[in-house]
Design a protein around this motif. Structure first.
Motif, PDB file in Angstrom:
ATOM      1  N   LEU A 191       0.816  -1.219   0.000  1.00 35.20           N
ATOM      2  CA  LEU A 191       0.000   0.000   0.000  1.00 35.20           C
ATOM      3  C   LEU A 191       0.846   1.263   0.000  1.00 35.20           C
ATOM      4  CD1 LEU A 191      -2.908  -0.726   2.514  1.00 35.20           C
ATOM      5  CD2 LEU A 191      -3.026  -0.647   0.017  1.00 35.20           C
ATOM      6  N   THR A 192       0.428   2.217  -0.810  1.00 30.44           N
ATOM      7  CA  THR A 192       0.883   3.601  -0.753  1.00 30.44           C
ATOM      8  C   THR A 192      -0.354   4.450  -1.023  1.00 30.44           C
ATOM      9  OG1 THR A 192       1.354   3.913  -3.119  1.00 30.44           O
ATOM     10  CG2 THR A 192       3.109   2.905  -1.769  1.00 30.44           C
ATOM     11  N   ILE A 193      -0.206   5.755  -0.989  1.00 33.06           N
ATOM     12  CA  ILE A 193      -1.348   6.607  -1.284  1.00 33.06           C
ATOM     13  C   ILE A 193      -1.835   6.382  -2.722  1.00 33.06           C
ATOM     14  CG2 ILE A 193       0.031   8.581  -2.045  1.00 33.06           C
ATOM     15  CD1 ILE A 193      -3.279   8.644   0.003  1.00 33.06           C
ATOM     16  N   ASP A 194      -0.935   5.950  -3.624  1.00 34.43           N
ATOM     17  CA  ASP A 194      -1.316   5.704  -5.013  1.00 34.43           C
ATOM     18  C   ASP A 194      -2.181   4.467  -5.181  1.00 34.43           C
ATOM     19  OD1 ASP A 194      -0.056   7.927  -6.042  1.00 34.43           O
ATOM     20  OD2 ASP A 194       1.830   6.885  -6.437  1.00 34.43           O
ATOM     21  N   SER A 195      -2.318   3.672  -4.118  1.00 29.69           N
ATOM     22  CA  SER A 195      -3.154   2.469  -4.200  1.00 29.69           C
ATOM     23  C   SER A 195      -4.641   2.805  -4.167  1.00 29.69           C
ATOM     24  CB  SER A 195      -2.848   1.534  -3.021  1.00 29.69           C
ATOM     25  OG  SER A 195      -1.477   1.199  -2.954  1.00 29.69           O
ATOM     26  N   PHE A 196      -4.989   4.016  -3.721  1.00 28.19           N
ATOM     27  CA  PHE A 196      -6.382   4.340  -3.430  1.00 28.19           C
ATOM     28  C   PHE A 196      -7.022   5.165  -4.544  1.00 28.19           C
ATOM     29  CE2 PHE A 196      -4.259   3.582   0.563  1.00 28.19           C
ATOM     30  CZ  PHE A 196      -5.132   2.709   1.194  1.00 28.19           C
ATOM     31  N   ILE A 197      -8.182   4.717  -4.970  1.00 26.68           N
ATOM     32  CA  ILE A 197      -9.019   5.466  -5.911  1.00 26.68           C
ATOM     33  C   ILE A 197     -10.083   6.173  -5.075  1.00 26.68           C
ATOM     34  CG2 ILE A 197     -10.481   5.346  -7.946  1.00 26.68           C
ATOM     35  CD1 ILE A 197      -7.586   4.472  -8.410  1.00 26.68           C
ATOM     36  N   VAL A 198     -10.208   7.473  -5.282  1.00 26.95           N
ATOM     37  CA  VAL A 198     -10.996   8.315  -4.376  1.00 26.95           C
ATOM     38  C   VAL A 198     -12.094   9.054  -5.135  1.00 26.95           C
ATOM     39  CG1 VAL A 198     -10.860  10.294  -2.804  1.00 26.95           C
ATOM     40  CG2 VAL A 198      -8.994   8.620  -2.877  1.00 26.95           C
ATOM     41  N   ARG A 199     -13.261   9.138  -4.500  1.00 22.73           N
ATOM     42  CA  ARG A 199     -14.336  10.019  -4.970  1.00 22.73           C
ATOM     43  C   ARG A 199     -14.988  10.646  -3.753  1.00 22.73           C
ATOM     44  NH1 ARG A 199     -15.937   5.776  -8.515  1.00 22.73           N
ATOM     45  NH2 ARG A 199     -17.797   5.386  -7.287  1.00 22.73           N
TER      46      ARG A 199
END
Length: 360
Positions: free
Chosen positions: A198-206
């Motif tokens: 995990l890094t912050i780039d792992s997360f898709i956000v809305r």
């Protein structure tokens, strides 16, 4: 020469012969040149992404990711509060393969832009907790790696010994880390399912919520602290919000020593960077790692907060961990300091052959 999005769209129709593509454009989940990618829209409005690895490292990562996506069955995914990409198909190309996945719409966010409170920071904490709450039986049943607490400790000791063996780790850090791994209480924890990369780039956000997680190549059973050390790189208040939401979600399963090990892992990223430079015979990376190790010594001695373990001295405050992670180059490529280091030897993802065997 990079393939055009039209070429990649043609590959997609080879991977899924009945696919009717209405539109395509270049697209990438990452900005580091790991994959050649295109976003496709089918005639019925379904969005897909096709990816071709641009290096051997990327191909190995892709193979491990495919194994993980196979392991994440519909029943397992139903336990998660976010979406995970689906594998759609693949086709050979130029000695590697193009792989087609469902596309997860949303956006990325920079670590420093995660705000404290019950918004995105808390959503990240709850998302990580959901992964850690999955039954370990699904991972072991799928043949994914399963590390016990003693395995995690042994891997950490090996890394520390390797770094110390270079003669470049300051004595104060060598002593601090040794005392941490010698503290039995610190390593009494229940292994959980972890994403592992995990890094912050792992997360898709809305709308300030995690709606998707990508990048499952290191899925395994292991130390949950490995999924949280990067969270300490947020600003202090946001990190606190994420960890609090994580702890609430985990409830009685929450580990009182989790943050201690997460901080240790954050510090050991510098040891990993040092060893990375040594393996590449790159003196620039080695010198950079030595400089940051020296700065770490100053930082941990300036902070008079909580002990990392009974005799290690002060643990870094979250602000200092944030500064440490901001300063730590984590690239496989010395010209690109924005990627994650590969897993340590005993935690590397499965090989291409392992995935190919599963397809048979």
């Amino acid at each position: 020469m990079a393939r055009s999005h039209l070429t990649l769209a043609a590959l997609a129709t080879s991977a899924v012969p009945d696919l009717d593509i209405a539109g395509t454009r270049s697209y990438s989940y990452d900005l580091h040149g790991d994959f050649e990618s295109a976003l496709l829209t089918s005639r019925d409005g379904t969005e897909l992404i096709i990816r071709v690895p641009a290096s051997q490292d990327a191909e190995t990562e892709q193979s491990a990711d495919l194994i993980a996506l196979q392991a994440l069955t519909a029943g397992v995914r139903a336990r998660l509060p976010f979406d995970v990409p689906d594998y759609v198909g693949q086709t050979p190309i130029g000695g590697t393969r193009a792989v087609l996945y469902t596309f997860l719409p949303g956006s990325k966010v920079a670590l420093e832009n995660v705000q404290p409170g019950d918004g995105l920071a808390a959503s990240i904490g709850r998302a990580v907790a959901a992964v850690h709450s999955l039954p370990t039986s699904f991972a072991t049943g799928a043949g994914l790696p399963a590390l016990s607490a003693s395995d995690c400790l042994a891997a950490t000791k090996t890394l520390i010994a390797s770094a110390n063996g270079t003669g470049l780790v300051p004595a104060a850090l060598a002593k601090r880390w040794k005392e941490a791994v010698d503290d039995d209480d610190l390593w009494r924890f229940q292994p959980t399912v972890i994403n592992g990369a995990l890094t912050i780039d792992s997360f898709i956000v809305r709308e300030e919520s995690v709606v998707g997680v990508i990048g499952w190549s290191a899925l395994r059973v292991g130390d949950p602290a490995r999924d949280l050390h990067w969270v300490l790189g947020m600003n202090a208040d946001a990190a606190e919000s994420a960890i609090e939401a994580y702890s609430v979600a985990r409830g009685a399963a929450s580990d009182p020593n989790l943050l201690f090990r997460a901080t240790l892992y954050a510090e050991l990223e510098l040891a990993r960077w040092l060893m990375h430079g040594r393996q590449l015979h790159d003196q620039v990376i080695v010198d950079d790692a030595v400089s940051m190790l020296d700065s770490l010594v100053e930082r941990v001695h300036e902070d008079d907060v909580d002990p990392l373990a009974p005799h290690t001295g002060p643990i870094m405050a979250v602000d200092d961990v944030e500064a440490l992670l901001d300063a730590t180059p984590v690239s496989r490529d010395p010209d690109d300091a924005s990627r994650g280091l590969p897993p340590v030897a005993e935690e590397r993802p499965p090989s291409n052959d392992e995935f190919d065997d599963r397809d048979d």
